[in-house]
Enzyme design. Structure first.
Site, PDB file in Angstrom:
ATOM      1  CE  LYS A  53      -3.941  -2.280   2.039  1.00 37.12           C
ATOM      2  NZ  LYS A  53      -4.609  -2.789   3.226  1.00 37.12           N
ATOM      3  CD  GLN A  97      -3.801  -4.466   6.443  1.00 37.01           C
ATOM      4  OE1 GLN A  97      -3.634  -3.502   5.707  1.00 37.01           O
ATOM      5  NE2 GLN A  97      -4.450  -5.550   6.055  1.00 37.01           N
ATOM      6  CG  ASP A 120     -10.128  -0.319   4.592  1.00 36.19           C
ATOM      7  OD1 ASP A 120      -9.901  -0.630   3.412  1.00 36.19           O
ATOM      8  OD2 ASP A 120      -9.512  -0.787   5.567  1.00 36.19           O
TER       9      ASP A 120
END
Ligand code: NAD
Length: 292
Positions: A53, A97, A120
């Site tokens: 990422k 995460q 997200d």
């Protein structure tokens, strides 16, 4: 034989368009979008995801911050970090995460992220907006899956779609997106009766189950488009291998188009994360999002 849907090439094209959009934001609007990623603990797969990422964020010209915290970090300290990132005007997107260590309540942490920075798309505000048809930050893997389906099928109006899996991360949001595209959507799951019969109705199958090679070619309507979200690590002939939720060998003989694993949906996820970060950055400053 099915057309193989090249998610890697599609994601590369999307990242190229994102890089151009970032250039426009820098030159015309004088700012650089930025993504902060928080990793708690030492999960090896998560470390690889986070590194990828960060790499791709920098490659499209954005700012990237990686916050690596030890596994024993308290929930209170993690929430305090999220609050700091919420308040930092240079940070446009925040990603924590998953999975988090067991002593931390993931829902509490995801709910602490400012919805406007929730790249997200897991915050209940964004989930609610998606399900009521309002513009929102949408989870990355579902958006990437629908982009690939549209690339094959064009407009999805009236398409008979079957989504296998009902998770909050993939199954449910992908079903919402397909509904918004005017598909007729069935969500199948572990308690569905006669799954092969249900799947056989579909012009578009999206598999997000997490069971290696579960969907067989003879479950498919001939010519169906198959988007395989699954990523499963198996042992075959003494070697480790990544496979999807669809049995590629039998499915490619019946499907009209199919995503491979790896190289299908997988590469779309990070590209869509970068897309969401640009979207959040523009919304935060009240400017129109450049073409991507
Ligand atoms: P999950 O375990 O949260 O959900 C799986 C879903 O599948 C559940 O809703 C369950 O009802 C359903 N299911 C389980 N067994 C079934 C069966 N026998 N028949 C029908 N349905 C069944 O998983 P998830 O987070 O949604 O992920 C699904 C898969 O997608 C995994 O392989 C995961 O690794 C992969 N994934 C890939 C990406 C990516 O490409 N970047 C992102 C997220 C998830």
């Amino acid at each position: 034989m099915a057309k193989i849907i090249d998610g890697k090439a599609f994601a590369e094209g999307l990242r190229g368009r994102i890089a151009k959009a970032v250039d426009v934001l820098k030159s015309k609007h004088g700012f650089t979008p930025g993504l902060a990623v928080v990793l708690v603990g030492e999960d090896p797969a998560s470390k690889v995801y986070v590194a990828n990422k960060a790499k791709q964020t920098v490659e499209v010209g954005m700012n990237s911050w990686e916050h690596r915290l030890p596994a024993e970090t308290s929930e209170k300290d993690l929430l305090a970090m999220v609050e700091r990132l919420n308040a930092d005007p240079a940070v446009d997107g925040i990603l924590v995460q998953l999975p988090l260590p067991k002593h931390i309540d993931s829902t509490k942490v995801l709910t602490a992220i400012a919805p406007a920075k929730d790249v997200d798309g897991f915050h209940v505000v964004n989930v609610g907006k998606l399900s009521t048809g309002q513009d929102s930050l949408v989870p990355c893997t579902p958006v990437g899956s629908v982009m690939l389906a549209r690339d094959v099928l064009g407009k999805l109006d009236g398409v008979e779609a079957v989504v296998i899996g009902r998770s909050n991360i993939v199954g449910k949001p992908v079903a919402q997106l397909l509904l918004a595209e005017n598909c007729t959507v069935t969500i199948a799951h572990s308690r569905t009766k006669d799954l092969p019969g249900v799947v056989r109705r579909a012009d578009l199958v999206i598999a997000a189950v997490g069971r290696p090679e579960m969907v067989k070619g003879d479950w498919l309507k001939p010519g169906a488009t198959v988007i395989d979200v699954g990523i499963n690590r198996i042992e075959r002939d003494g070697k480790g291998k990544l496979v999807g939720d669809c049995d590629f060998a039998s499915c490619e003989k019946v499907a009209g188009a199919i995503t491979p694993v790896p190289g299908g949906v997988g590469p779309m996820t990070i590209a869509c994360l970068l897309y969401n970060t640009v979207k959040a950055a523009c919304a935060a400053r009240g400017i129109n999002q450049p073409e991507m």
